[in-house]
Design a protein around this motif. Structure first.
Motif, mmCIF file in Angstrom:
data_model
loop_
_atom_site.group_PDB
_atom_site.id
_atom_site.type_symbol
_atom_site.label_atom_id
_atom_site.label_comp_id
_atom_site.label_asym_id
_atom_site.label_seq_id
_atom_site.Cartn_x
_atom_site.Cartn_y
_atom_site.Cartn_z
ATOM 1 N N ILE A 225 -4.259 3.589 2.161
ATOM 2 C CA ILE A 225 -2.898 3.799 2.677
ATOM 3 C C ILE A 225 -2.145 4.771 1.779
ATOM 4 O O ILE A 225 -1.462 5.687 2.256
ATOM 5 N N ALA A 226 -2.268 4.575 0.464
ATOM 6 C CA ALA A 226 -1.555 5.437 -0.477
ATOM 7 C C ALA A 226 -1.988 6.893 -0.339
ATOM 8 O O ALA A 226 -1.168 7.810 -0.418
ATOM 9 N N ARG A 227 -3.297 7.105 -0.122
ATOM 10 C CA ARG A 227 -3.795 8.472 0.040
ATOM 11 C C ARG A 227 -3.336 9.063 1.364
ATOM 12 O O ARG A 227 -2.890 10.214 1.422
ATOM 13 N N LYS A 228 -3.436 8.290 2.430
ATOM 14 C CA LYS A 228 -3.099 8.806 3.760
ATOM 15 C C LYS A 228 -1.639 9.242 3.824
ATOM 16 O O LYS A 228 -1.316 10.283 4.418
ATOM 17 N N PHE A 229 -0.752 8.464 3.230
ATOM 18 C CA PHE A 229 0.674 8.762 3.311
ATOM 19 C C PHE A 229 1.204 9.442 2.045
ATOM 20 O O PHE A 229 2.399 9.693 1.942
ATOM 21 N N GLY B 137 0.811 -1.215 0.000
ATOM 22 C CA GLY B 137 0.000 0.000 0.000
ATOM 23 C C GLY B 137 0.839 1.257 0.000
ATOM 24 O O GLY B 137 0.441 2.280 -0.566
ATOM 25 N N LEU B 138 2.005 1.186 0.630
ATOM 26 C CA LEU B 138 2.905 2.344 0.686
ATOM 27 C C LEU B 138 3.756 2.480 -0.576
ATOM 28 O O LEU B 138 4.630 3.341 -0.644
ATOM 29 N N GLY B 139 3.519 1.625 -1.557
ATOM 30 C CA GLY B 139 4.280 1.712 -2.805
ATOM 31 C C GLY B 139 5.725 1.320 -2.638
ATOM 32 O O GLY B 139 6.603 1.848 -3.315
ATOM 33 N N GLU B 140 5.981 0.346 -1.750
ATOM 34 C CA GLU B 140 7.342 -0.091 -1.486
ATOM 35 C C GLU B 140 7.521 -1.569 -1.808
ATOM 36 O O GLU B 140 6.558 -2.312 -2.010
ATOM 37 N N ASP B 141 8.775 -1.995 -1.825
ATOM 38 C CA ASP B 141 9.127 -3.383 -2.045
ATOM 39 C C ASP B 141 8.787 -4.216 -0.813
ATOM 40 O O ASP B 141 8.690 -3.689 0.290
ATOM 41 N N TRP B 142 8.579 -5.531 -0.985
ATOM 42 C CA TRP B 142 8.346 -6.413 0.147
ATOM 43 C C TRP B 142 9.014 -7.759 -0.102
ATOM 44 O O TRP B 142 9.525 -8.021 -1.189
ATOM 45 N N PRO C 207 -0.233 4.963 -6.917
ATOM 46 C CA PRO C 207 -0.589 6.252 -7.532
ATOM 47 C C PRO C 207 0.658 7.076 -7.866
ATOM 48 O O PRO C 207 1.727 6.897 -7.271
ATOM 49 N N PHE C 208 0.530 7.990 -8.819
ATOM 50 C CA PHE C 208 1.633 8.864 -9.190
ATOM 51 C C PHE C 208 1.111 10.269 -9.444
ATOM 52 O O PHE C 208 -0.084 10.471 -9.690
ATOM 53 N N HIS C 209 2.008 11.235 -9.384
ATOM 54 C CA HIS C 209 1.666 12.624 -9.669
ATOM 55 C C HIS C 209 1.940 12.937 -11.138
ATOM 56 O O HIS C 209 2.905 12.444 -11.718
ATOM 57 N N ILE C 210 1.099 13.772 -11.693
ATOM 58 C CA ILE C 210 1.344 14.283 -13.043
ATOM 59 C C ILE C 210 1.021 15.772 -13.025
ATOM 60 O O ILE C 210 0.032 16.203 -12.412
#
Length: 278
Positions: A140-144, A65-70, A223-226
């Motif tokens: 999670i992605a939105r919160k952080f 959820g945090l967009g990280e490796d696991w 998610p990503f920013h544009i």
């Protein structure tokens, strides 16, 4: 054995142990998961080995959820408490170098040699995870604000652009277009940001390709920013512009491409506003 909620102290202990294993895993060093579990047990409130192993799976899900490796050996398990995500976020805040790293396989040592990037289909409704799992990941992605974090991570972004630059040149060479490969430009590096794309490349038939690279260590739905400018250039030069989404970068980089109109593929959400005086 305790069946009660995990305390912050317990969460911090197991998260730190997980990252020790993840560091070994990413670096290719051997480690023993059972030994790690047994080493944790005396430090926890009478938890079983099974509950510790399941908690490691919860951490994998939190990192997803945090967009990280696991750790691949700990398949993400969902429906966990947000206090665990908070513990992961605390560890990352105390260890900022972790987010600043990038993959040795992801960034070639020389631009002339690069392993091909696996390019697959973009995420769609037909291949999305179960709704409850997806909603927890997006919450999670939105919160952080993982999109903003990746956007600020210039080391990651630059490494991703360099990797795509090498991929474009290698692809053109393999198509017998060495002449075009020599003309591929790293626009954001040579001219600075502002063009609305990072790399000026070509299709094998000579048509221009304007590539905006978005890189994450996370999964394909991170998610990503544009920027407003990138969206404007995408609309103005629809036939040439594409978004190259590079994901799983810390492991084995994979990618998909999105072509305008972008709102046909993603939900565009305004995250900030310009304020001007009346």
């Amino acid at each position: 054995m305790s069946n009660g909620p995990w305390t912050d102290q317990e969460n911090d202990l197991i998260v730190a142990d997980y990252f020790a294993m993840l560091d070994d895993d990413v670096s290719g060093r051997p480690y023993n998961k059972a030994e790690h579990r047994r080493g944790l047990l005396p430090l926890l409130n009478e938890r079983s080995e099974g509950s510790v192993e399941f908690k490691h799976q919860n951490i994998s899900a939190a990192l997803k959820g945090l967009g990280e490796d696991w750790i691949p050996g700990y398949k993400p398990a969902f429906n966990f408490q947000m206090t665990l995500v908070d513990a992961v976020a605390r560890w990352l805040a105390l260890n900022p170098a972790w987010l600043g790293r990038h993959s040795g396989t992801g960034a070639p040592t020389g631009l002339a040699e690069a392993r091909p990037i696996w390019i697959g289909p973009p995420p769609t409704l037909s291949n999305q995870p179960p709704p409850q799992e997806l909603e927890q990941m997006l919450h999670i992605a939105r919160k952080f604000d993982v999109a903003a974090r990746d956007e600020r991570n210039r080391a990651l972004g630059r490494a991703g652009e360099e990797r795509v630059l090498a991929h474009e040149r290698a692809s053109l060479k393999s198509a017998g277009r060495d002449d075009l490969a020599r003309k591929v430009r790293w626009v954001s590096e040579e001219d600075g940001d502002g063009a609305g794309y990072d790399i000026a490349s070509f299709a094998p038939d000579g048509r221009p390709r304007l590539i905006e690279v978005k890189t994450t260590n996370g999964w394909e739905r991170t998610p990503f920013h544009i920027s407003r400018n990138e969206l404007a250039v995408a609309e103005e030069r629809r036939s040439e512009w594409s978004l190259f989404r590079l994901w799983n970068f810390a492991r084995e980089p994979k990618a998909f491409e999105l072509h305008p109109p972008l709102d046909a593929h993603v939900l565009l959400t305004a995250t900030s506003f310009q304020a001007s005086f009346h």
